[in-house]
Scaffold this motif. Structure first.
Motif, PDB file in Angstrom:
ATOM      1  N   THR A 200       0.839  -1.199   0.000  1.00 33.62           N
ATOM      2  CA  THR A 200       0.000   0.000   0.000  1.00 33.62           C
ATOM      3  C   THR A 200       0.869   1.241   0.000  1.00 33.62           C
ATOM      4  O   THR A 200       1.700   1.433   0.891  1.00 33.62           O
ATOM      5  CB  THR A 200      -0.916   0.003   1.240  1.00 33.62           C
ATOM      6  N   SER A 201       0.678   2.096  -1.001  1.00 32.64           N
ATOM      7  CA  SER A 201       1.453   3.339  -1.095  1.00 32.64           C
ATOM      8  C   SER A 201       0.740   4.455  -0.353  1.00 32.64           C
ATOM      9  O   SER A 201      -0.458   4.365  -0.048  1.00 32.64           O
ATOM     10  CB  SER A 201       1.639   3.729  -2.566  1.00 32.64           C
ATOM     11  N   GLU A 202       1.482   5.514  -0.063  1.00 36.15           N
ATOM     12  CA  GLU A 202       0.910   6.644   0.671  1.00 36.15           C
ATOM     13  C   GLU A 202      -0.142   7.374  -0.156  1.00 36.15           C
ATOM     14  O   GLU A 202      -1.065   7.966   0.390  1.00 36.15           O
ATOM     15  CB  GLU A 202       2.018   7.602   1.084  1.00 36.15           C
ATOM     16  N   SER A 203       0.010   7.350  -1.478  1.00 37.59           N
ATOM     17  CA  SER A 203      -0.969   8.034  -2.321  1.00 37.59           C
ATOM     18  C   SER A 203      -2.333   7.334  -2.300  1.00 37.59           C
ATOM     19  O   SER A 203      -3.365   7.972  -2.482  1.00 37.59           O
ATOM     20  CB  SER A 203      -0.450   8.103  -3.765  1.00 37.59           C
ATOM     21  N   GLU A 204      -2.353   6.030  -2.023  1.00 37.98           N
ATOM     22  CA  GLU A 204      -3.607   5.289  -2.003  1.00 37.98           C
ATOM     23  C   GLU A 204      -4.386   5.477  -0.690  1.00 37.98           C
ATOM     24  O   GLU A 204      -5.594   5.312  -0.668  1.00 37.98           O
ATOM     25  CB  GLU A 204      -3.335   3.806  -2.211  1.00 37.98           C
ATOM     26  N   VAL A 205      -3.692   5.845   0.378  1.00 37.13           N
ATOM     27  CA  VAL A 205      -4.365   6.054   1.658  1.00 37.13           C
ATOM     28  C   VAL A 205      -4.520   7.528   2.000  1.00 37.13           C
ATOM     29  O   VAL A 205      -5.064   7.862   3.051  1.00 37.13           O
ATOM     30  CB  VAL A 205      -3.604   5.335   2.791  1.00 37.13           C
ATOM     31  N   SER A 206      -4.061   8.406   1.143  1.00 36.51           N
ATOM     32  CA  SER A 206      -4.204   9.842   1.386  1.00 36.51           C
ATOM     33  C   SER A 206      -5.510  10.326   0.760  1.00 36.51           C
ATOM     34  O   SER A 206      -5.772  10.113  -0.436  1.00 36.51           O
ATOM     35  CB  SER A 206      -3.020  10.591   0.770  1.00 36.51           C
ATOM     36  N   ALA A 207      -6.349  10.999   1.558  1.00 34.08           N
ATOM     37  CA  ALA A 207      -7.658  11.447   1.080  1.00 34.08           C
ATOM     38  C   ALA A 207      -7.544  12.540   0.036  1.00 34.08           C
ATOM     39  O   ALA A 207      -8.477  12.764  -0.734  1.00 34.08           O
ATOM     40  CB  ALA A 207      -8.495  11.944   2.263  1.00 34.08           C
ATOM     41  N   CYS A 208      -6.398  13.226  -0.029  1.00 33.53           N
ATOM     42  CA  CYS A 208      -6.231  14.325  -0.995  1.00 33.53           C
ATOM     43  C   CYS A 208      -5.655  13.830  -2.329  1.00 33.53           C
ATOM     44  O   CYS A 208      -5.464  14.637  -3.253  1.00 33.53           O
ATOM     45  CB  CYS A 208      -5.308  15.401  -0.407  1.00 33.53           C
ATOM     46  N   SER A 209      -5.321  12.572  -2.446  1.00 36.52           N
ATOM     47  CA  SER A 209      -4.707  12.030  -3.661  1.00 36.52           C
ATOM     48  C   SER A 209      -5.780  11.533  -4.619  1.00 36.52           C
ATOM     49  O   SER A 209      -6.855  11.094  -4.210  1.00 36.52           O
ATOM     50  CB  SER A 209      -3.745  10.893  -3.296  1.00 36.52           C
ATOM     51  N   SER A 210      -5.422  11.589  -5.916  1.00 40.17           N
ATOM     52  CA  SER A 210      -6.355  11.083  -6.930  1.00 40.17           C
ATOM     53  C   SER A 210      -6.365   9.557  -6.957  1.00 40.17           C
ATOM     54  O   SER A 210      -7.298   8.953  -7.500  1.00 40.17           O
ATOM     55  CB  SER A 210      -5.955  11.618  -8.314  1.00 40.17           C
ATOM     56  N   ASN A 211      -5.372   8.917  -6.381  1.00 41.43           N
ATOM     57  CA  ASN A 211      -5.297   7.454  -6.311  1.00 41.43           C
ATOM     58  C   ASN A 211      -5.869   6.893  -5.000  1.00 41.43           C
ATOM     59  O   ASN A 211      -5.568   5.765  -4.619  1.00 41.43           O
ATOM     60  CB  ASN A 211      -3.846   6.989  -6.467  1.00 41.43           C
ATOM     61  N   PHE A 212      -6.666   7.703  -4.284  1.00 44.49           N
ATOM     62  CA  PHE A 212      -7.193   7.309  -2.959  1.00 44.49           C
ATOM     63  C   PHE A 212      -8.081   6.071  -3.069  1.00 44.49           C
ATOM     64  O   PHE A 212      -8.981   5.996  -3.904  1.00 44.49           O
ATOM     65  CB  PHE A 212      -7.991   8.468  -2.350  1.00 44.49           C
ATOM     66  N   ASP A 213      -7.758   5.096  -2.248  1.00 47.49           N
ATOM     67  CA  ASP A 213      -8.534   3.854  -2.189  1.00 47.49           C
ATOM     68  C   ASP A 213      -9.146   3.743  -0.786  1.00 47.49           C
ATOM     69  O   ASP A 213      -8.441   3.479   0.192  1.00 47.49           O
ATOM     70  CB  ASP A 213      -7.627   2.654  -2.469  1.00 47.49           C
ATOM     71  N   PRO A 214     -10.468   3.954  -0.623  1.00 49.44           N
ATOM     72  CA  PRO A 214     -11.066   3.966   0.720  1.00 49.44           C
ATOM     73  C   PRO A 214     -10.979   2.624   1.439  1.00 49.44           C
ATOM     74  O   PRO A 214     -10.855   2.576   2.659  1.00 49.44           O
ATOM     75  CB  PRO A 214     -12.523   4.349   0.440  1.00 49.44           C
ATOM     76  N   VAL A 215     -10.975   1.510   0.676  1.00 48.25           N
ATOM     77  CA  VAL A 215     -10.898   0.192   1.321  1.00 48.25           C
ATOM     78  C   VAL A 215      -9.534   0.004   1.961  1.00 48.25           C
ATOM     79  O   VAL A 215      -9.401  -0.464   3.100  1.00 48.25           O
ATOM     80  CB  VAL A 215     -11.204  -0.920   0.317  1.00 48.25           C
ATOM     81  N   LYS A 216      -8.484   0.354   1.226  1.00 45.87           N
ATOM     82  CA  LYS A 216      -7.133   0.237   1.783  1.00 45.87           C
ATOM     83  C   LYS A 216      -6.916   1.225   2.925  1.00 45.87           C
ATOM     84  O   LYS A 216      -6.185   0.940   3.870  1.00 45.87           O
ATOM     85  CB  LYS A 216      -6.111   0.453   0.682  1.00 45.87           C
ATOM     86  N   ALA A 217      -7.574   2.414   2.846  1.00 48.54           N
ATOM     87  CA  ALA A 217      -7.413   3.410   3.922  1.00 48.54           C
ATOM     88  C   ALA A 217      -8.014   2.915   5.239  1.00 48.54           C
ATOM     89  O   ALA A 217      -7.527   3.241   6.316  1.00 48.54           O
ATOM     90  CB  ALA A 217      -8.054   4.727   3.494  1.00 48.54           C
ATOM     91  N   LEU A 218      -9.090   2.093   5.143  1.00 47.50           N
ATOM     92  CA  LEU A 218      -9.727   1.578   6.357  1.00 47.50           C
ATOM     93  C   LEU A 218      -8.851   0.565   7.081  1.00 47.50           C
ATOM     94  O   LEU A 218      -8.819   0.515   8.317  1.00 47.50           O
ATOM     95  CB  LEU A 218     -11.071   0.937   6.003  1.00 47.50           C
ATOM     96  N   TYR A 219      -8.109  -0.268   6.318  1.00 50.06           N
ATOM     97  CA  TYR A 219      -7.344  -1.359   6.911  1.00 50.06           C
ATOM     98  C   TYR A 219      -5.849  -1.059   7.015  1.00 50.06           C
ATOM     99  O   TYR A 219      -5.108  -1.875   7.544  1.00 50.06           O
ATOM    100  CB  TYR A 219      -7.546  -2.625   6.080  1.00 50.06           C
ATOM    101  N   SER A 220      -5.412   0.069   6.517  1.00 49.15           N
ATOM    102  CA  SER A 220      -3.989   0.396   6.548  1.00 49.15           C
ATOM    103  C   SER A 220      -3.645   1.222   7.771  1.00 49.15           C
ATOM    104  O   SER A 220      -4.440   2.052   8.217  1.00 49.15           O
ATOM    105  CB  SER A 220      -3.592   1.153   5.274  1.00 49.15           C
TER     106      SER A 220
END
Length: 237
Positions: free
Chosen positions: A7-27
């Motif tokens: 999991t990259s920081e861009s996928e768990v950052s709410a301000c990124s265009s690559n934001f993945d909410p599922v990964k943000a919940l479990y990361s």
């Protein structure tokens, strides 16, 4: 390779265009962009809070909710008081036109209130009721004197109807000759069947001579009609 490392920081950052909410919940790398952001129970509450006159508050503001509720109650009381004052001023001009009459003091009339105003011979019965004096009441039957009642007077009325307690009744009757029941007529009804349904006073019979019996019985409470009363005598003073 573990899921955390993929999991990259861009996928768990709410301000990124690559934001993945599922990964943000479990990361464990995900961070809220605003730490002190208000929290709501659901999205509909959040949308309602964006309205201009909304009263929806975020979670954790119980004191503010209590304050708003007190202000509403205060405003409601002020409006009710203002409406009452408005109605009072509205009809104030008509107060002088309607004559004011004192309200009559009604009192329920019953046998106990009438006893208080008894006069004449009935005033003596009122004294017996107030002081709980024992009285002797002579009663009559269709043919003559029936018997005597020794009791405490509780209440009465102008027709001489009497309510008595702790009554000792004494009367006389002729002894009836016993006759045998023939076997063909069957067995008589056993004694005491009425006592199983209600209290039956025990009658004591004492022979006084010439075939006459003196009967006595004790009754806890008794109501005597005025037409059966011959004489009332106060025993105790």
């Amino acid at each position: 390779m573990s899921e955390e490392s993929s999991t990259s920081e861009s996928e768990v950052s709410a301000c990124s265009s690559n934001f993945d909410p599922v990964k943000a919940l479990y990361s464990g790398k995900s961070k809220a962009p605003i730490e002190n952001a208000p929290i709501y129970d659901n999205i509909s509450q959040y949308e309602a809070s964006l309205q201009k006159n909304s009263t929806i508050l975020p979670v954790g503001n119980s004191e503010l909710v209590k304050k708003i509720k007190e202000e509403k109650e205060k405003k409601k009381l002020e409006e009710a008081k203002e409406l009452e004052e408005k109605n009072k001023n509205r009809f104030a001009q008509y107060e002088g036109l309607v004559p004011k009459r004192p309200l009559p003091s009604y009192r329920t009339k019953n046998i106990l209130t009438r006893i208080e105003k008894m006069e004449g011979p009935l005033a003596i019965l009122k004294e017996c009721v107030d002081q709980r004096l024992r009285v002797k009441v002579i009663t009559r039957s269709a043919a003559g004197i029936r018997g005597v009642l020794h009791a405490t007077l509780v209440a009465f009325d102008k027709q001489w109807n009497l309510a008595l307690t702790d009554v000792l009744e004494i009367w006389k009757k002729k002894a009836v000759k016993k006759r045998k029941i023939p076997p063909a007529l069957g067995t008589p009804v056993p004694k005491g069947t009425a006592a199983a349904l209600s209290y039956v006073p025990v009658v004591t019979e004492t022979p006084v001579g010439k075939g006459v019996l003196e009967c006595t019985r004790h009754i806890p409470q008794m109501m005597v009609r005025g037409e059966h009363v011959v004489l009332v005598n106060v025993v105790e003073r």
